[in-house]
Design a protein around this motif. Structure first.
Motif, PDB file in Angstrom:
ATOM      1  N   UNK A 240     -10.009   3.436  -3.241  1.00  0.00           N
ATOM      2  CA  UNK A 240      -9.585   4.439  -2.290  1.00  0.00           C
ATOM      3  C   UNK A 240      -8.439   5.313  -2.787  1.00  0.00           C
ATOM      4  N   UNK A 241      -8.002   6.210  -1.881  1.00  0.00           N
ATOM      5  CA  UNK A 241      -6.974   7.197  -2.179  1.00  0.00           C
ATOM      6  C   UNK A 241      -5.599   6.535  -2.315  1.00  0.00           C
ATOM      7  N   UNK A 242      -5.355   5.510  -1.563  1.00  0.00           N
ATOM      8  CA  UNK A 242      -4.050   4.835  -1.571  1.00  0.00           C
ATOM      9  C   UNK A 242      -3.689   4.301  -2.948  1.00  0.00           C
ATOM     10  N   UNK A 243      -4.723   3.893  -3.678  1.00  0.00           N
ATOM     11  CA  UNK A 243      -4.480   3.355  -5.020  1.00  0.00           C
ATOM     12  C   UNK A 243      -3.861   4.431  -5.916  1.00  0.00           C
ATOM     13  N   UNK A 244      -4.406   5.636  -5.853  1.00  0.00           N
ATOM     14  CA  UNK A 244      -3.902   6.718  -6.687  1.00  0.00           C
ATOM     15  C   UNK A 244      -2.531   7.193  -6.220  1.00  0.00           C
ATOM     16  N   UNK A 245      -2.331   7.190  -4.912  1.00  0.00           N
ATOM     17  CA  UNK A 245      -1.030   7.589  -4.382  1.00  0.00           C
ATOM     18  C   UNK A 245       0.045   6.597  -4.830  1.00  0.00           C
TER      19      UNK A 245
ATOM     20  N   UNK B 232      -0.086   4.604  -7.408  1.00  0.00           N
ATOM     21  CA  UNK B 232       0.069   4.709  -8.859  1.00  0.00           C
ATOM     22  C   UNK B 232       0.976   5.891  -9.208  1.00  0.00           C
ATOM     23  N   UNK B 233       0.750   7.001  -8.558  1.00  0.00           N
ATOM     24  CA  UNK B 233       1.589   8.181  -8.797  1.00  0.00           C
ATOM     25  C   UNK B 233       3.032   7.929  -8.408  1.00  0.00           C
ATOM     26  N   UNK B 234       3.232   7.287  -7.263  1.00  0.00           N
ATOM     27  CA  UNK B 234       4.598   6.980  -6.832  1.00  0.00           C
ATOM     28  C   UNK B 234       5.279   6.014  -7.785  1.00  0.00           C
ATOM     29  N   UNK B 235       4.534   5.064  -8.293  1.00  0.00           N
ATOM     30  CA  UNK B 235       5.109   4.124  -9.258  1.00  0.00           C
ATOM     31  C   UNK B 235       5.558   4.828 -10.526  1.00  0.00           C
TER      32      UNK B 235
ATOM     33  N   UNK C 133       5.541   7.246   1.722  1.00  0.00           N
ATOM     34  CA  UNK C 133       4.104   7.356   1.479  1.00  0.00           C
ATOM     35  C   UNK C 133       3.379   6.144   2.057  1.00  0.00           C
ATOM     36  N   UNK C 134       3.964   4.961   1.898  1.00  0.00           N
ATOM     37  CA  UNK C 134       3.332   3.764   2.462  1.00  0.00           C
ATOM     38  C   UNK C 134       3.271   3.825   3.987  1.00  0.00           C
ATOM     39  N   UNK C 135       4.340   4.286   4.609  1.00  0.00           N
ATOM     40  CA  UNK C 135       4.315   4.372   6.070  1.00  0.00           C
ATOM     41  C   UNK C 135       3.335   5.456   6.527  1.00  0.00           C
ATOM     42  N   UNK C 136       3.194   6.533   5.760  1.00  0.00           N
ATOM     43  CA  UNK C 136       2.224   7.571   6.118  1.00  0.00           C
ATOM     44  C   UNK C 136       0.800   7.034   5.983  1.00  0.00           C
ATOM     45  N   UNK C 137       0.577   6.185   4.989  1.00  0.00           N
ATOM     46  CA  UNK C 137      -0.759   5.622   4.808  1.00  0.00           C
ATOM     47  C   UNK C 137      -1.109   4.660   5.941  1.00  0.00           C
TER      48      UNK C 137
ATOM     49  N   UNK D 111      -0.111   5.071   9.041  1.00  0.00           N
ATOM     50  CA  UNK D 111      -0.129   5.821  10.306  1.00  0.00           C
ATOM     51  C   UNK D 111      -1.570   5.958  10.803  1.00  0.00           C
ATOM     52  N   UNK D 112      -1.828   5.620  12.109  1.00  0.00           N
ATOM     53  CA  UNK D 112      -3.196   5.706  12.630  1.00  0.00           C
ATOM     54  C   UNK D 112      -3.751   7.134  12.606  1.00  0.00           C
ATOM     55  N   UNK D 113      -2.938   8.131  12.749  1.00  0.00           N
ATOM     56  CA  UNK D 113      -3.424   9.514  12.731  1.00  0.00           C
ATOM     57  C   UNK D 113      -3.985   9.863  11.355  1.00  0.00           C
ATOM     58  N   UNK D 114      -3.297   9.402  10.304  1.00  0.00           N
ATOM     59  CA  UNK D 114      -3.781   9.674   8.944  1.00  0.00           C
ATOM     60  C   UNK D 114      -5.093   8.946   8.719  1.00  0.00           C
ATOM     61  N   UNK D 115      -5.188   7.723   9.202  1.00  0.00           N
ATOM     62  CA  UNK D 115      -6.431   6.967   9.057  1.00  0.00           C
ATOM     63  C   UNK D 115      -7.579   7.672   9.800  1.00  0.00           C
ATOM     64  N   UNK D 116      -7.248   8.196  10.953  1.00  0.00           N
ATOM     65  CA  UNK D 116      -8.266   8.891  11.741  1.00  0.00           C
ATOM     66  C   UNK D 116      -8.771  10.133  11.007  1.00  0.00           C
ATOM     67  N   UNK D 117      -7.872  10.879  10.385  1.00  0.00           N
ATOM     68  CA  UNK D 117      -8.269  12.072   9.631  1.00  0.00           C
ATOM     69  C   UNK D 117      -9.147  11.669   8.447  1.00  0.00           C
ATOM     70  N   UNK D 118      -8.811  10.573   7.804  1.00  0.00           N
ATOM     71  CA  UNK D 118      -9.620  10.111   6.668  1.00  0.00           C
ATOM     72  C   UNK D 118     -11.005   9.696   7.148  1.00  0.00           C
ATOM     73  N   UNK D 119     -11.097   9.030   8.319  1.00  0.00           N
ATOM     74  CA  UNK D 119     -12.407   8.631   8.863  1.00  0.00           C
ATOM     75  C   UNK D 119     -13.239   9.854   9.224  1.00  0.00           C
TER      76      UNK D 119
END
Length: 187
Positions: free
Chosen positions: A142-147, A149-152, A103-107, A109-117
């Motif tokens: 942001x979304x990363x915080x919840x992701x 938290x869920x992973x934790x 999940x951290x590596x997906x966050x 990823x520039x493609x994921x960032x681009x989709x979020x933008x």
């Protein structure tokens, strides 16, 4: 002043009787020493002939099998604990860590960032009416915080479950006592 003859005779008689008593006591002590020496010899024979074989048999029939079965039970318990850790705990922990890293590596990823933008630009292009109806969520990390938290939570639950599976009591871990007929070899 001299002693009378009668007293002198009594003193001589008393010395003789005292000497006789001392001689008799020496004889009694010598005889007691002989009796003790013989008792010591007989006790050694008894210990060697009767007590030692009983102790040896008790050791061979009771203590040795008990120690052997205790060692076998200890080995089995350590093997089961090691296999539980290797088969349950380590895979669960590594799976939770792997999921978190994915999940951290997906966050990142520039493609994921681009989709979020792009999703953010799409909302800014909405009409003002739609923007008034749709209130953007308040910026709270942001979304990363919840992701994360869920992973934790998932990782903690996985570790807790694996530890519970490892440490719970299993009846099949215990080795039952062998019957005496199983202990004696068939002749």
């Amino acid at each position: 002043m001299g002693s009378s003859r009668k007293r002198t005779k009594e003193l001589k008689r008393l010395k003789r009787s005292t000497s006789n008593v001392f001689d008799e006591q020496r004889e009694v002590l010598d005889h007691a020493n002989d009796v003790l020496r013989e008792a010591r010899r007989q006790l050694g024979n008894y210990a060697r002939d009767d007590v030692a074989p009983r102790v040896r048999d008790a050791y061979d029939q009771r203590l040795k099998p008990t120690v052997a079965s205790s060692l076998a039970a200890g080995r089995a318990a350590s093997y089961n604990a090691r296999s539980r850790i290797a088969e349950d705990v380590i895979p669960a922990v590594s799976g939770a860590i792997g999921s978190t890293l994915a999940v951290l590596s997906a966050a990142k990823d520039p493609r994921v960032r681009e989709v979020v933008k792009k999703a953010g630009k799409t909302t800014s292009q909405l009409s003002k009416k739609a923007q008034k109806r749709i209130q953007p969520p308040s910026s709270s990390g942001g979304v990363g915080k919840f992701i994360l938290l869920g992973l934790g939570v998932v990782a903690a639950a996985g570790v807790a479950y694996a530890a519970w599976q490892t440490l719970r009591a299993d009846d099949d871990l215990w080795i039952e006592d062998l019957e005496e007929s199983e202990l004696t070899p068939d002749a």
